[in-house]
Write a protein that holds these residues in place. Structure first.
Motif, mmCIF file in Angstrom:
data_model
loop_
_atom_site.group_PDB
_atom_site.id
_atom_site.type_symbol
_atom_site.label_atom_id
_atom_site.label_comp_id
_atom_site.label_asym_id
_atom_site.label_seq_id
_atom_site.Cartn_x
_atom_site.Cartn_y
_atom_site.Cartn_z
ATOM 1 N N VAL A 1 0.898 -1.257 -0.053
ATOM 2 C CA VAL A 1 0.145 -0.084 0.030
ATOM 3 C C VAL A 1 0.957 1.260 -0.208
ATOM 4 O O VAL A 1 1.770 1.401 0.863
ATOM 5 N N TYR B 1 -1.914 8.153 -4.410
ATOM 6 C CA TYR B 1 -1.493 7.500 -3.387
ATOM 7 C C TYR B 1 -2.812 6.442 -2.861
ATOM 8 O O TYR B 1 -3.868 6.701 -3.299
ATOM 9 N N ASP B 2 -2.447 5.535 -2.107
ATOM 10 C CA ASP B 2 -3.883 4.584 -1.743
ATOM 11 C C ASP B 2 -4.220 5.254 -0.321
ATOM 12 O O ASP B 2 -5.249 4.642 0.083
ATOM 13 N N VAL C 1 -6.558 4.351 4.901
ATOM 14 C CA VAL C 1 -6.403 3.658 3.686
ATOM 15 C C VAL C 1 -7.529 3.803 2.726
ATOM 16 O O VAL C 1 -8.701 3.352 3.138
ATOM 17 N N PRO D 1 -8.367 4.503 -1.473
ATOM 18 C CA PRO D 1 -7.906 5.179 -2.831
ATOM 19 C C PRO D 1 -8.852 6.444 -3.019
ATOM 20 O O PRO D 1 -9.987 6.680 -2.907
#
Length: 164
Positions: A4, A87-88, A79, A81
């Protein structure tokens, strides 16, 4: 399991003598019309320590020079998306900075701030954060709760883990 890719950032809980918190107004392009009020800060650059990044970000965004090492009080991992472009998700580490009230104006121009989706800076009293019922969001969403605990109890013995 795929790795990730999280954006590592630092943020400052800047409190003045009246316990007002300085927040940045982020106008998020997607979904259109989304406004999020969040603590000033930003990404940690390669080969930069978190405290060096914090000092740079506060100088750039709000014009505050931090000469001491402020206490690390909160940690947040999101976390999701799309939460941070490219970035995640994000990791935000928050530091407590106590200062006299000031008129925030950093080294970045209005255009440079706008390129980071920042469209304003304002001082909020904790009561205003807790009672706000308009369309804007806060980051974290329940900012009032950890903010109240921080003001009431001071620097926590252990890092406070925040939700989204």
């Amino acid at each position: 399991m795929p790795s990730v890719n999280l954006r590592h950032s630092v943020r400052a809980i800047i409190l003045d003598e009246d316990d007002r918190i300085l927040l940045c107004r982020f106008a998020i392009p997607e979904p259109a019309g989304t406004v999020v009020w969040a603590a000033p800060g930003g990404g940690i650059e390669q080969d930069e320590t978190p405290l060096a990044a914090l000092r740079r970000e506060l100088r750039e965004k709000v014009g505050l020079a931090v000469r001491t090492d402020p206490p690390h009080v909160w940690h947040q991992e999101v976390v999701a998306p799309g939460h941070a472009a490219g970035y995640d998700g994000v990791v935000n580490d928050y530091f407590l900075v106590r200062t006299a009230g000031f008129n925030p104006r950093g080294a970045l121009s209005d255009d440079e701030l706008a390129s980071e989706n920042i469209t304003g800076l304002d001082w909020w009293h904790p009561r205003e954060v807790a009672s706000y019922d308009g369309p804007d969001l806060f980051s974290p969403r329940d900012l009032a709760t950890p903010l109240r605990a921080l003001i009431t109890s001071g620097v926590p013995a252990r890092l406070v883990l925040l939700g989204i």
